[in-house]
Design an enzyme around this catalytic site. Structure first.
Site, mmCIF file in Angstrom:
data_model
loop_
_atom_site.group_PDB
_atom_site.id
_atom_site.type_symbol
_atom_site.label_atom_id
_atom_site.label_comp_id
_atom_site.label_asym_id
_atom_site.label_seq_id
_atom_site.Cartn_x
_atom_site.Cartn_y
_atom_site.Cartn_z
ATOM 1 N N ASP A 82 0.841 -1.192 0.000
ATOM 2 C CA ASP A 82 0.000 0.000 0.000
ATOM 3 C C ASP A 82 0.882 1.249 0.000
ATOM 4 O O ASP A 82 1.819 1.360 0.797
ATOM 5 C CB ASP A 82 -0.901 -0.029 1.241
ATOM 6 C CG ASP A 82 -1.923 1.084 1.260
ATOM 7 O OD1 ASP A 82 -2.292 1.570 0.174
ATOM 8 O OD2 ASP A 82 -2.368 1.462 2.361
ATOM 9 N N HIS A 83 0.586 2.167 -0.874
ATOM 10 C CA HIS A 83 1.299 3.451 -0.963
ATOM 11 C C HIS A 83 2.817 3.269 -0.975
ATOM 12 O O HIS A 83 3.527 3.786 -0.103
ATOM 13 C CB HIS A 83 0.888 4.386 0.169
ATOM 14 C CG HIS A 83 -0.482 4.972 -0.012
ATOM 15 N ND1 HIS A 83 -0.736 6.053 -0.831
ATOM 16 C CD2 HIS A 83 -1.677 4.593 0.495
ATOM 17 C CE1 HIS A 83 -2.029 6.327 -0.813
ATOM 18 N NE2 HIS A 83 -2.618 5.455 -0.025
ATOM 19 N N ASP A 104 2.758 5.010 -5.540
ATOM 20 C CA ASP A 104 2.053 6.262 -5.296
ATOM 21 C C ASP A 104 2.897 7.428 -5.798
ATOM 22 O O ASP A 104 3.796 7.909 -5.114
ATOM 23 C CB ASP A 104 1.760 6.409 -3.802
ATOM 24 C CG ASP A 104 0.967 7.677 -3.489
ATOM 25 O OD1 ASP A 104 0.708 8.462 -4.420
ATOM 26 O OD2 ASP A 104 0.612 7.862 -2.314
ATOM 27 N N GLU A 134 -1.994 6.037 -8.536
ATOM 28 C CA GLU A 134 -2.934 7.088 -8.128
ATOM 29 C C GLU A 134 -2.777 8.289 -9.045
ATOM 30 O O GLU A 134 -1.664 8.680 -9.375
ATOM 31 C CB GLU A 134 -2.677 7.483 -6.674
ATOM 32 C CG GLU A 134 -3.648 8.529 -6.135
ATOM 33 C CD GLU A 134 -3.454 8.780 -4.640
ATOM 34 O OE1 GLU A 134 -3.587 9.955 -4.214
ATOM 35 O OE2 GLU A 134 -3.171 7.817 -3.900
ATOM 36 N N HIS A 181 -7.684 10.271 3.587
ATOM 37 C CA HIS A 181 -7.156 9.365 4.586
ATOM 38 C C HIS A 181 -7.498 9.866 5.994
ATOM 39 O O HIS A 181 -7.669 11.066 6.206
ATOM 40 C CB HIS A 181 -5.629 9.250 4.458
ATOM 41 C CG HIS A 181 -5.187 8.656 3.165
ATOM 42 N ND1 HIS A 181 -4.446 9.361 2.236
ATOM 43 C CD2 HIS A 181 -5.380 7.416 2.641
ATOM 44 C CE1 HIS A 181 -4.203 8.584 1.196
ATOM 45 N NE2 HIS A 181 -4.755 7.406 1.410
ATOM 46 N N GLY A 210 -9.171 5.926 1.707
ATOM 47 C CA GLY A 210 -9.829 6.708 2.748
ATOM 48 C C GLY A 210 -11.238 6.229 3.029
ATOM 49 O O GLY A 210 -12.170 7.030 3.158
ATOM 50 N N GLY A 211 -11.394 4.898 3.172
ATOM 51 C CA GLY A 211 -12.736 4.342 3.333
ATOM 52 C C GLY A 211 -13.366 4.574 4.691
ATOM 53 O O GLY A 211 -14.598 4.598 4.795
ATOM 54 N N ASN A 231 -9.924 0.827 0.276
ATOM 55 C CA ASN A 231 -8.941 0.797 1.359
ATOM 56 C C ASN A 231 -9.604 1.203 2.668
ATOM 57 O O ASN A 231 -10.300 2.228 2.723
ATOM 58 C CB ASN A 231 -7.781 1.737 1.056
ATOM 59 C CG ASN A 231 -6.854 1.203 -0.012
ATOM 60 O OD1 ASN A 231 -7.277 0.491 -0.915
ATOM 61 N ND2 ASN A 231 -5.591 1.547 0.089
ATOM 62 N N THR A 234 -8.261 3.163 9.088
ATOM 63 C CA THR A 234 -8.489 3.982 10.276
ATOM 64 C C THR A 234 -9.572 3.387 11.160
ATOM 65 O O THR A 234 -9.446 3.362 12.394
ATOM 66 C CB THR A 234 -8.854 5.422 9.882
ATOM 67 O OG1 THR A 234 -7.787 5.992 9.117
ATOM 68 C CG2 THR A 234 -9.092 6.285 11.111
#
Length: 286
Positions: A82-83, A104, A134, A181, A210-211, A231, A234
């Site tokens: 990820d990223h 990214d 992205e 995010h 940023g789900g 994604n 958090t």
């Protein structure tokens, strides 16, 4: 079962109208929680390890644990970087057996984002590894800031998305449409018209970062408009913190109090993830 590529997972998601949840892991408790949720929901999913989290984990040991856990379950799972912000992180992930990477380049110029992404795609596709990129810039801070806010000036341009996909050969595209995010400041407002336009021009599966904090209704609408990967981290982190606070508030002198705390963390993460799998439409797809 063996890990699958992101391209394989997304093809099934696209054909069947759902989104794969991409859930970040920091240790084996997170990992076990994901599998608990996936077994309960019979859902395929994506295990994500972010480059910004490398400093918190023993990457080699965590990947070994992922492979061991995957072999114990008949659930299709992707192991995803990820990223990935640096070429070295992408190479490390490939060497360790990740089946998907995200490069990214959202902070780069458009031309440099295309150039670097094209090179990563060329290398990864030769090895059967999928690539996410992205375009535009998702709001907030992937590095740990609590609150995130979208910047409409950095939203993904639908016309540019078509050129980017054609120029790079990526397998999926992360879009900026009002998502961010971390925790949202106020209620997130997703630009669904823009999302529909991107789907029409890009022609490949789309990714929503940023789900955590987006409503169930907005998730379902986004999936109907071409989002096939979501994604979500958090919300898991907040669930873990809530479990820890509750356990500490009622702790006693038992020698196994810390072990019980860890089990509570697993339980609450699993519950949050299981709920998201239902919302994303992936439940019952494994």
């Amino acid at each position: 079962m063996a890990l699958i590529s992101l391209a394989q997972g997304l093809a099934h998601a696209q054909q069947n109208g759902y989104a794969l949840g991409a859930f970040n892991v920091l240790n084996t408790h997170f990992l076990r929680a994901l599998y608990q949720a996936a077994e309960r929901q019979r859902s395929p999913f994506i295990i994500s390890i972010a480059e910004v989290h490398f400093k918190y984990v023993s990457l080699e040991h965590l990947v070994a644990a992922v492979r061991t856990e995957a072999a114990l379950h008949a659930i299709p799972v992707v192991l995803h970087l990820d990223h990935g912000l640096h070429f070295e992180a992408v190479m490390q992930a490939i060497r360790l057996g990740f089946t998907s990477v995200m490069l990214d380049g959202s902070t780069l110029s458009y031309e440099e984002n295309v150039r670097q992404t094209r090179e990563v795609v060329k290398m990864c596709h030769a090895l059967g590894v999928s690539v996410e990129a992205e375009l535009g810039a998702v709001g907030g801070d992937e590095g740990g800031a609590l609150f995130g806010e979208a910047d409409s000036d950095k939203f993904t341009d639908p016309a540019q998305a078509a050129d980017f996909v054609h120029s790079t050969g990526i397998d999926c595209l992360a879009v900026a449409i009002g998502n961010a995010h971390g925790k949202y400041k106020g209620e997130p407002k997703l630009d669904f018209d823009r999302l529909a336009a991107i789907r029409a021009t890009a022609g490949i599966p789309l990714v929503l970062h940023g789900g955590s904090g987006i409503s169930d209704a907005d998730f379902r609408r986004a999936v109907s408009l071409g989002i096939n990967k979501i994604n979500f981290y958090t919300g898991m982190s907040q669930a873990a913190l809530g479990a820890i606070e509750a356990q500490i508030a009622q702790r006693d002198a038992r020698y196994d109090a810390f072990a019980e705390l860890l089990m509570a963390v697993e339980r609450d993460i699993a519950n949050v993830v299981a709920q998201q799998m239902q919302v994303f439409g992936s439940a019952g797809r494994a």
